[in-house]
Write a protein that holds these residues in place. Sequence first.
Motif, PDB file in Angstrom:
ATOM      1  N   GLU A   1      -0.365  10.716   6.398  1.00  0.00           N
ATOM      2  CA  GLU A   1       0.110   9.422   6.907  1.00  0.00           C
ATOM      3  C   GLU A   1       0.000   9.350   8.435  1.00  0.00           C
ATOM      4  O   GLU A   1      -0.517   8.362   8.984  1.00  0.00           O
TER       5      GLU A   1
ATOM      6  N   LEU B   1      -3.560   7.550   7.836  1.00  0.00           N
ATOM      7  CA  LEU B   1      -3.199   6.419   6.985  1.00  0.00           C
ATOM      8  C   LEU B   1      -2.478   5.314   7.771  1.00  0.00           C
ATOM      9  O   LEU B   1      -2.819   4.127   7.649  1.00  0.00           O
TER      10      LEU B   1
ATOM     11  N   ILE C   1       0.849  -1.192   0.000  1.00  0.00           N
ATOM     12  CA  ILE C   1       0.000   0.000   0.000  1.00  0.00           C
ATOM     13  C   ILE C   1       0.881   1.237   0.000  1.00  0.00           C
ATOM     14  O   ILE C   1       1.780   1.384   0.833  1.00  0.00           O
ATOM     15  N   ALA C   2       0.635   2.122  -0.951  1.00  0.00           N
ATOM     16  CA  ALA C   2       1.474   3.307  -1.117  1.00  0.00           C
ATOM     17  C   ALA C   2       1.139   4.375  -0.086  1.00  0.00           C
ATOM     18  O   ALA C   2       0.008   4.472   0.397  1.00  0.00           O
ATOM     19  N   GLY C   3       2.143   5.181   0.234  1.00  0.00           N
ATOM     20  CA  GLY C   3       1.892   6.415   0.959  1.00  0.00           C
ATOM     21  C   GLY C   3       1.368   7.471  -0.002  1.00  0.00           C
ATOM     22  O   GLY C   3       1.374   7.289  -1.218  1.00  0.00           O
TER      23      GLY C   3
ATOM     24  N   SER D   1       6.412   9.112   2.146  1.00  0.00           N
ATOM     25  CA  SER D   1       5.267   8.806   3.022  1.00  0.00           C
ATOM     26  C   SER D   1       5.132   9.822   4.148  1.00  0.00           C
ATOM     27  O   SER D   1       4.796   9.498   5.293  1.00  0.00           O
TER      28      SER D   1
ATOM     29  N   GLY E   1       3.337  -1.300   4.209  1.00  0.00           N
ATOM     30  CA  GLY E   1       3.113   0.098   3.949  1.00  0.00           C
ATOM     31  C   GLY E   1       2.927   0.917   5.226  1.00  0.00           C
ATOM     32  O   GLY E   1       3.014   0.389   6.324  1.00  0.00           O
ATOM     33  N   PRO E   2       2.599   2.207   5.024  1.00  0.00           N
ATOM     34  CA  PRO E   2       2.570   2.865   3.714  1.00  0.00           C
ATOM     35  C   PRO E   2       3.983   3.021   3.147  1.00  0.00           C
ATOM     36  O   PRO E   2       4.868   3.563   3.817  1.00  0.00           O
TER      37      PRO E   2
ATOM     38  N   LEU F   1      -2.717   5.147  -4.466  1.00  0.00           N
ATOM     39  CA  LEU F   1      -3.728   6.048  -3.919  1.00  0.00           C
ATOM     40  C   LEU F   1      -4.338   6.990  -4.938  1.00  0.00           C
ATOM     41  O   LEU F   1      -5.409   7.542  -4.691  1.00  0.00           O
TER      42      LEU F   1
ATOM     43  N   LEU G   1      -3.921   1.572   8.640  1.00  0.00           N
ATOM     44  CA  LEU G   1      -3.219   0.364   8.222  1.00  0.00           C
ATOM     45  C   LEU G   1      -2.949  -0.556   9.414  1.00  0.00           C
ATOM     46  O   LEU G   1      -3.071  -1.788   9.310  1.00  0.00           O
TER      47      LEU G   1
END
Length: 363
Positions: free
Chosen positions: A240, A244, A223-225, A230, A262-263, A293, A248
């Motif tokens: 984040e 975020l 999972i990307a930031g 990030s 991630g992120p 995202l 997560l």
Amino acid sequence: MYQNNFDNLVNFSKNNRPRLALTLGDPAGIGPEVILKALAEPEISKKYDVTVVGNRDLLGQTYHKLNLIENLAPLVNPDELSVIHVQLDGEIKDQIIAGIGNAASGAASFAYMECAIAQTLAGKFDAIVTGPIAKSAWKAAGYNYPGQTELLAQKSGVERFGMLFVARSPHTNWTLRTLLATTHIPLRQVGDTLTPQLLTQKLDLLVECLEKDFGIENGRIAIAGLNPHSGEQGQLGHEEQDWLIPWLEQERQNRPQLQLDGPIPPDTMWVKPGQAWYGNSLVQNPADGYLALYHDQGLIPVKLMAFDRAVNTSIGLPFVRTSPDHGTAFDIADKGIADATSMKAAIHLAAELVNQRLAVRKL
């Protein structure tokens, strides 16, 4: 609006071949050309029941124009195809010109889609493979949809859906799967659109897709930031830290059977996929799925690695839908140089997903 030519169609259960509806896309673009090239491949014509949804006359015109070009890749004769003929008003048909996307070409491609969706929901087909359309032409014709995915979702009556891009490496046979959390919205709206609830919905879709369509249980998902690095602990953006990372961590507790990475900083998340794609022996455990995202965060690396073979797959629908990952390319329409690789990949993937879903239902 359309006339059915189902002479070549039989029930999937009788011949064990996926039934695919293949829309022409915008008739002023390269959709008709890549379809004529793709369906000339014997492996496709022998393995799948493919029906083209579009205007037979316009498809024939493209065929005859391209046949005048020397040293052209093989084309299938439209007379040999099963076609659902979508009748167009004479005024609309006369305004369709190769290389020029306009209201007429938008109206035609929209009509093809409506027909294919209706027939698939009625049980005539197992999957839809869509030719490329121009969103501007749809808008000019009075259809204000962000894209084909949203039309498919609305007509199917679903609210949970996503755009997953799938590509198989010709170097290593490794499969890249990238889901977009947000799609066709301006970049400045991304931060406000992303929420924990939205990401949970997209993660649910990705997990379900990996299990149902690819047979991958308890997978690994990266999972990307959102921000550079990030967010670097809030120095380069606060999303984040604010929600975020807590989201997560909660998802890891809720899904202990999954590995959720991630992120991951967006500039490094694609290193392992690139290594897995090109065959770097040092790569260890690339993810089964990647959650980007926003649009360009996911599609720049996808198109860099797999521009000619990536497939856009709509997930969350009651049927399979795939599409080549390229546009209408009006500038090269009817010139005979359009590459059909992505269209072939979309057809093959649609059939694979249909077979996988059938196998799951039999368990």
